[in-house]
Design a protein around this motif. Structure first.
Motif, mmCIF file in Angstrom:
data_model
loop_
_atom_site.group_PDB
_atom_site.id
_atom_site.type_symbol
_atom_site.label_atom_id
_atom_site.label_comp_id
_atom_site.label_asym_id
_atom_site.label_seq_id
_atom_site.Cartn_x
_atom_site.Cartn_y
_atom_site.Cartn_z
ATOM 1 N N CYS A 165 -7.899 12.539 -0.264
ATOM 2 C CA CYS A 165 -6.696 12.005 -0.482
ATOM 3 C C CYS A 165 -6.653 10.424 -0.926
ATOM 4 O O CYS A 165 -7.301 9.835 -0.435
ATOM 5 C CB CYS A 165 -5.817 12.319 1.022
ATOM 6 N N VAL A 166 -5.886 10.560 -1.609
ATOM 7 C CA VAL A 166 -5.681 8.864 -2.230
ATOM 8 C C VAL A 166 -4.844 8.108 -0.926
ATOM 9 O O VAL A 166 -4.005 8.733 -0.530
ATOM 10 C CB VAL A 166 -5.043 8.936 -3.620
ATOM 11 N N SER A 167 -5.368 6.999 -0.738
ATOM 12 C CA SER A 167 -4.685 6.201 0.233
ATOM 13 C C SER A 167 -3.355 5.655 -0.254
ATOM 14 O O SER A 167 -3.251 5.493 -1.398
ATOM 15 C CB SER A 167 -5.704 5.027 0.909
ATOM 16 N N ARG A 168 -2.349 5.380 0.783
ATOM 17 C CA ARG A 168 -0.968 4.763 0.470
ATOM 18 C C ARG A 168 -1.566 3.169 0.374
ATOM 19 O O ARG A 168 -1.208 2.436 -0.582
ATOM 20 C CB ARG A 168 -0.187 4.855 1.325
ATOM 21 N N PHE A 169 -1.986 2.617 1.366
ATOM 22 C CA PHE A 169 -2.422 1.195 1.447
ATOM 23 C C PHE A 169 -3.486 0.952 2.696
ATOM 24 O O PHE A 169 -3.592 1.808 3.269
ATOM 25 C CB PHE A 169 -1.272 0.384 1.508
ATOM 26 N N VAL A 170 -4.035 -0.215 2.769
ATOM 27 C CA VAL A 170 -4.898 -0.628 3.921
ATOM 28 C C VAL A 170 -4.140 -1.563 4.857
ATOM 29 O O VAL A 170 -3.593 -2.555 4.569
ATOM 30 C CB VAL A 170 -6.134 -1.317 3.236
ATOM 31 N N MET A 213 -16.263 -6.028 4.011
ATOM 32 C CA MET A 213 -15.332 -6.955 3.255
ATOM 33 C C MET A 213 -15.203 -6.635 1.710
ATOM 34 O O MET A 213 -14.122 -6.775 1.257
ATOM 35 C CB MET A 213 -15.758 -8.283 3.531
ATOM 36 N N PRO A 214 -16.000 -6.196 1.140
ATOM 37 C CA PRO A 214 -16.038 -5.812 -0.377
ATOM 38 C C PRO A 214 -14.954 -4.642 -0.346
ATOM 39 O O PRO A 214 -14.253 -4.605 -1.566
ATOM 40 C CB PRO A 214 -17.364 -5.364 -0.887
ATOM 41 N N VAL A 215 -14.785 -3.866 0.572
ATOM 42 C CA VAL A 215 -13.876 -2.578 0.363
ATOM 43 C C VAL A 215 -12.410 -3.428 0.502
ATOM 44 O O VAL A 215 -11.584 -3.003 -0.330
ATOM 45 C CB VAL A 215 -13.987 -1.922 1.698
ATOM 46 N N ILE A 216 -12.325 -4.439 1.411
ATOM 47 C CA ILE A 216 -11.096 -4.870 1.448
ATOM 48 C C ILE A 216 -10.769 -5.831 0.114
ATOM 49 O O ILE A 216 -9.591 -5.638 -0.189
ATOM 50 C CB ILE A 216 -11.044 -5.973 2.573
ATOM 51 N N GLU A 217 -11.718 -6.070 -0.532
ATOM 52 C CA GLU A 217 -11.443 -7.036 -1.573
ATOM 53 C C GLU A 217 -11.139 -6.177 -2.881
ATOM 54 O O GLU A 217 -10.167 -6.544 -3.683
ATOM 55 C CB GLU A 217 -12.694 -8.112 -1.939
ATOM 56 N N HIS A 218 -11.595 -5.052 -2.694
ATOM 57 C CA HIS A 218 -11.459 -3.930 -3.755
ATOM 58 C C HIS A 218 -9.982 -3.598 -3.719
ATOM 59 O O HIS A 218 -9.292 -3.241 -4.896
ATOM 60 C CB HIS A 218 -12.185 -2.596 -3.633
ATOM 61 N N TYR A 219 -9.567 -3.176 -2.699
ATOM 62 C CA TYR A 219 -7.999 -2.814 -2.267
ATOM 63 C C TYR A 219 -7.008 -3.975 -2.744
ATOM 64 O O TYR A 219 -6.070 -3.891 -2.922
ATOM 65 C CB TYR A 219 -7.792 -2.067 -0.947
ATOM 66 N N GLN A 222 -6.184 -4.325 -6.066
ATOM 67 C CA GLN A 222 -5.114 -3.242 -6.321
ATOM 68 C C GLN A 222 -3.902 -3.378 -5.675
ATOM 69 O O GLN A 222 -3.067 -2.610 -5.670
ATOM 70 C CB GLN A 222 -5.635 -1.810 -5.879
ATOM 71 N N ASP A 223 -3.545 -4.686 -4.979
ATOM 72 C CA ASP A 223 -2.527 -4.845 -4.331
ATOM 73 C C ASP A 223 -2.027 -3.761 -3.100
ATOM 74 O O ASP A 223 -1.137 -3.515 -2.865
ATOM 75 C CB ASP A 223 -1.309 -4.932 -5.357
ATOM 76 N N LYS A 224 -3.275 -3.378 -2.718
ATOM 77 C CA LYS A 224 -3.084 -2.189 -1.598
ATOM 78 C C LYS A 224 -3.446 -2.953 -0.011
ATOM 79 O O LYS A 224 -3.685 -1.794 0.863
ATOM 80 C CB LYS A 224 -3.920 -0.986 -1.806
ATOM 81 N N VAL A 225 -3.344 -4.040 -0.012
ATOM 82 C CA VAL A 225 -3.736 -4.520 1.568
ATOM 83 C C VAL A 225 -2.482 -5.126 2.205
ATOM 84 O O VAL A 225 -1.777 -6.060 1.599
ATOM 85 C CB VAL A 225 -4.683 -5.369 1.361
ATOM 86 N N ARG A 226 -2.150 -4.785 3.339
ATOM 87 C CA ARG A 226 -1.306 -5.331 4.240
ATOM 88 C C ARG A 226 -2.031 -5.849 5.485
ATOM 89 O O ARG A 226 -2.340 -5.227 6.461
ATOM 90 C CB ARG A 226 -0.091 -4.280 4.729
ATOM 91 N N GLU A 227 -1.995 -7.231 5.265
ATOM 92 C CA GLU A 227 -2.636 -8.055 6.246
ATOM 93 C C GLU A 227 -1.868 -8.373 7.548
ATOM 94 O O GLU A 227 -0.600 -9.043 7.351
ATOM 95 C CB GLU A 227 -3.170 -9.302 5.421
ATOM 96 N N VAL A 228 -2.625 -8.420 8.618
ATOM 97 C CA VAL A 228 -1.731 -8.721 9.863
ATOM 98 C C VAL A 228 -2.807 -9.475 10.673
ATOM 99 O O VAL A 228 -3.882 -8.980 11.004
ATOM 100 C CB VAL A 228 -1.291 -7.430 10.784
ATOM 101 N N ASP A 229 -2.545 -10.790 11.304
ATOM 102 C CA ASP A 229 -3.079 -11.624 12.077
ATOM 103 C C ASP A 229 -3.307 -10.864 13.439
ATOM 104 O O ASP A 229 -2.370 -10.811 14.005
ATOM 105 C CB ASP A 229 -2.589 -13.042 12.209
#
Ligand SMILES: Nc1ncnc2c1ncn2[C@@H]1O[C@H](COP(=O)(O)OP(=O)(O)OP(=O)(O)O)[C@@H](O)[C@H]1O
Ligand SMILES: O=c1ccn([C@@H]2O[C@H](COP(=O)(O)O)[C@@H](O)[C@H]2O)c(=O)[nH]1
Length: 254
Positions: A165-170, A213-219, A222-229
């Protein structure tokens, strides 16, 4: 037989499109097989992203992914699938041919061959969708999943998105190594996990930096990362997560 071939054979890794309750079933079987034979192309993801929401949950070891996923499912209609938990369950399953392979990879902080993990996730998703839950975003082949601790490496992510399945976001939890180390050593006092010790943690941190970490950079590209501290308290982190998810999915109805 090489280990990967053995894994594929044992996990029945050939695609079984009959399991797919979200696919277009209007095609005649002959037409389907003719198309497949003519192009010999992969069949595409088992689950349709317009019906199945997948959020990849990433962050360093001990960032609090599992803790936050447990809180998310209290507030939102998601099913929580932890790749690490699925692997540990497979490791413990009597008769599993992968028990030793999984154990050594986890202890050494290495990534288990992706065929195993992707198939475990696909099977778990199919089983949950087959329950036909009545919650918001569920039923009629639909579903919402938090896929926790996955993808750990780029190839895993590509395989999952091409075949499952294609992911919605990370959803990405950031935390310092110092804080994560403290949390993991504390957890190690009671977790019984073979990798919650200083030596394994060091290896897990290295794998995370070099391979995940390269996986995070990949997404991110694609503007698919929602980051939370994730360095603050469990409740504070959860409040931030809630702000991110509520506009997209709505809170659970009691
Ligand atoms: N915000 C927080 N503040 C303090 N402790 C936390 C916080 N979040 C989680 N913890 C604790 O830290 C430990 C690690 O949390 P958790 O298991 O959720 O992390 P994880 O990212 O899923 O780890 P892993 O990748 O190793 O499975 C647990 O003992 C948990 O109770
Ligand atoms: O996709 C994955 C996820 C996990 N692993 C292995 O499991 C351990 C523990 O994972 P947690 O998320 O901390 O429970 C991880 O260090 C890897 O060895 C994996 O191979 N593939």
């Amino acid at each position: 037989m090489p280990i990967l071939d053995k894994i594929k054979e044992k996990l029945h890794l050939q695609k079984d499109s009959t399991k797919d309750s979200t696919k277009d079933t209007t095609k005649e079987p002959a037409q389907e097989s003719a198309t497949t034979a003519a192009t010999a192309a992969p069949a595409g993801p088992v689950f349709d992203q317009s019906k199945v929401d997948v959020i990849f949950v990433l962050g360093g070891p001990g960032a609090g992914k599992g803790t936050q996923c447990a809180k998310i499912v209290q507030d939102f209609d998601f099913a929580h699938l932890s790749a690490g938990d699925l692997l540990r369950a497979e490791q413990a399953r009597e008769g599993s041919p992968y028990g030793e392979l999984i154990r050594t990879h986890i202890r050494e902080g290495r990534i288990v061959p992706m065929e195993v993990t992707v198939k475990l996730l696909e099977n778990a998703m199919a089983a949950i969708i087959a329950e036909n839950r009545t919650a918001n975003g569920w039923g009629d082949g639909r579903g919402r999943f938090l896929v926790d601790g996955f993808p750990r490496e780029m190839d895993q992510g590509l395989k999952f998105e091409n075949e499952v399945c294609v992911s919605r976001f990370v959803l990405f939890f950031t935390c310092t190594e110092e804080v994560m180390l403290d949390r993991l050593l504390e957890r190690g006092k009671t977790s019984g996990r073979e990798d919650d010790n200083a030596e394994s943690i060091k290896k897990r941190f290295r794998t995370y930096q070099e391979v995940t970490m390269p996986v995070i950079e990949h997404y991110r590209k694609q503007d698919k990362v929602r980051e939370v501290d994730a360095t603050s308290s469990v409740e504070e982190v959860h409040a931030k997560v809630k702000e991110t998810l509520e506009p997209l999915f709505g809170l659970k109805k009691d």
